[in-house]
Design a protein around this motif. Structure first.
Motif, PDB file in Angstrom:
ATOM      1  N   LYS A  91     -16.757  -1.703  -3.860  1.00 61.01           N
ATOM      2  CA  LYS A  91     -16.187  -0.203  -5.095  1.00 61.01           C
ATOM      3  C   LYS A  91     -15.214  -1.225  -5.546  1.00 61.01           C
ATOM      4  N   TYR A  92     -14.199  -0.957  -4.789  1.00 63.61           N
ATOM      5  CA  TYR A  92     -12.799  -2.144  -5.413  1.00 63.61           C
ATOM      6  C   TYR A  92     -12.930  -3.586  -6.044  1.00 63.61           C
ATOM      7  N   ALA A  93     -14.077  -4.048  -5.104  1.00 60.12           N
ATOM      8  CA  ALA A  93     -14.131  -5.756  -6.014  1.00 60.12           C
ATOM      9  C   ALA A  93     -14.992  -5.858  -7.248  1.00 60.12           C
ATOM     10  N   SER A  94     -15.745  -4.661  -7.230  1.00 58.67           N
ATOM     11  CA  SER A  94     -16.858  -4.306  -9.293  1.00 58.67           C
ATOM     12  C   SER A  94     -15.395  -3.884  -9.429  1.00 58.67           C
ATOM     13  N   ARG A  95     -14.641  -3.116  -9.242  1.00 56.56           N
ATOM     14  CA  ARG A  95     -13.900  -2.561 -10.838  1.00 56.56           C
ATOM     15  C   ARG A  95     -12.675  -3.074 -10.981  1.00 56.56           C
ATOM     16  N   CYS A  96     -11.863  -4.157 -10.051  1.00 56.34           N
ATOM     17  CA  CYS A  96     -11.151  -5.164  -9.585  1.00 56.34           C
ATOM     18  C   CYS A  96     -10.257  -5.502 -11.518  1.00 56.34           C
ATOM     19  N   GLY A  97      -9.247  -4.777 -11.375  1.00 57.09           N
ATOM     20  CA  GLY A  97      -8.683  -4.460 -12.778  1.00 57.09           C
ATOM     21  C   GLY A  97      -9.345  -3.663 -13.988  1.00 57.09           C
TER      22      GLY A  97
ATOM     23  N   MET B 273       1.324  -1.618  -0.154  1.00 64.41           N
ATOM     24  CA  MET B 273      -0.244   0.225   0.110  1.00 64.41           C
ATOM     25  C   MET B 273       0.954   1.443   0.292  1.00 64.41           C
ATOM     26  N   ALA B 274       2.313   1.113  -0.080  1.00 60.61           N
ATOM     27  CA  ALA B 274       3.293   2.349   0.189  1.00 60.61           C
ATOM     28  C   ALA B 274       2.880   3.348  -0.778  1.00 60.61           C
ATOM     29  N   ALA B 275       2.650   3.114  -1.798  1.00 57.55           N
ATOM     30  CA  ALA B 275       2.228   3.882  -3.519  1.00 57.55           C
ATOM     31  C   ALA B 275       0.914   4.662  -3.075  1.00 57.55           C
ATOM     32  N   TYR B 276      -0.023   4.205  -2.828  1.00 57.79           N
ATOM     33  CA  TYR B 276      -1.187   4.222  -2.285  1.00 57.79           C
ATOM     34  C   TYR B 276      -1.403   5.938  -1.402  1.00 57.79           C
TER      35      TYR B 276
ATOM     36  N   THR C 183      -6.701  -4.888  -5.308  1.00 56.71           N
ATOM     37  CA  THR C 183      -6.344  -5.669  -4.338  1.00 56.71           C
ATOM     38  C   THR C 183      -6.122  -5.264  -3.179  1.00 56.71           C
ATOM     39  N   ALA C 184      -5.055  -4.521  -3.254  1.00 53.76           N
ATOM     40  CA  ALA C 184      -4.544  -4.277  -1.874  1.00 53.76           C
ATOM     41  C   ALA C 184      -5.403  -3.665  -1.288  1.00 53.76           C
TER      42      ALA C 184
ATOM     43  N   TYR D 299      -9.336  -2.599   3.058  1.00 51.66           N
ATOM     44  CA  TYR D 299     -10.073  -2.126   3.942  1.00 51.66           C
ATOM     45  C   TYR D 299     -11.088  -3.159   4.842  1.00 51.66           C
ATOM     46  N   ALA D 300     -10.418  -4.475   3.780  1.00 51.24           N
ATOM     47  CA  ALA D 300     -11.140  -5.610   4.420  1.00 51.24           C
ATOM     48  C   ALA D 300     -10.369  -6.058   5.632  1.00 51.24           C
ATOM     49  N   VAL D 301      -9.706  -5.410   6.071  1.00 53.98           N
ATOM     50  CA  VAL D 301      -8.316  -5.987   7.494  1.00 53.98           C
ATOM     51  C   VAL D 301      -9.127  -5.228   8.094  1.00 53.98           C
ATOM     52  N   TRP D 302      -9.491  -3.670   7.766  1.00 54.86           N
ATOM     53  CA  TRP D 302     -10.201  -2.239   8.500  1.00 54.86           C
ATOM     54  C   TRP D 302     -11.532  -3.343   9.189  1.00 54.86           C
TER      55      TRP D 302
END
Length: 76
Positions: free
Chosen positions: A39-45, A3-6, A54-55, A60-63
């Motif tokens: 949101k991220y799952a639906s637009r994955c890739g 997640m560093a760049a993000y 996926t990162a 968000y899943a961990v949180w």
């Protein structure tokens, strides 16, 4: 971490995710996290590439998991 760049543009005294957690009820915050997972799952890739998407989804899943267990958020 992956997640560093993000996360680079979120550096500061207080992480926005911690501010949101402090200002929302547990239910509101969990809803916010679930919304981001969807949101991220639906637009994955499709937008930022599978690795970055996926990162974000995993973070968000961990949180969400930590919040559900009433644990302190682990911020890298």
């Amino acid at each position: 971490s992956d997640m560093a760049a993000y996360d680079e543009h979120y550096k500061g005294a207080v992480q926005p995710i911690e501010l949101m957690r402090a200002q929302m009820s547990k239910e509101e915050f969990m809803g916010f996290l679930r919304g981001n997972i969807i949101k991220y799952a639906s637009r994955c890739g499709k937008k930022d590439g599978i690795i970055k998407e996926t990162a974000k989804l995993l973070q968000y899943a961990v949180w969400l998991h930590q919040t559900a267990k009433n644990e302190k958020l682990k911020i890298d």
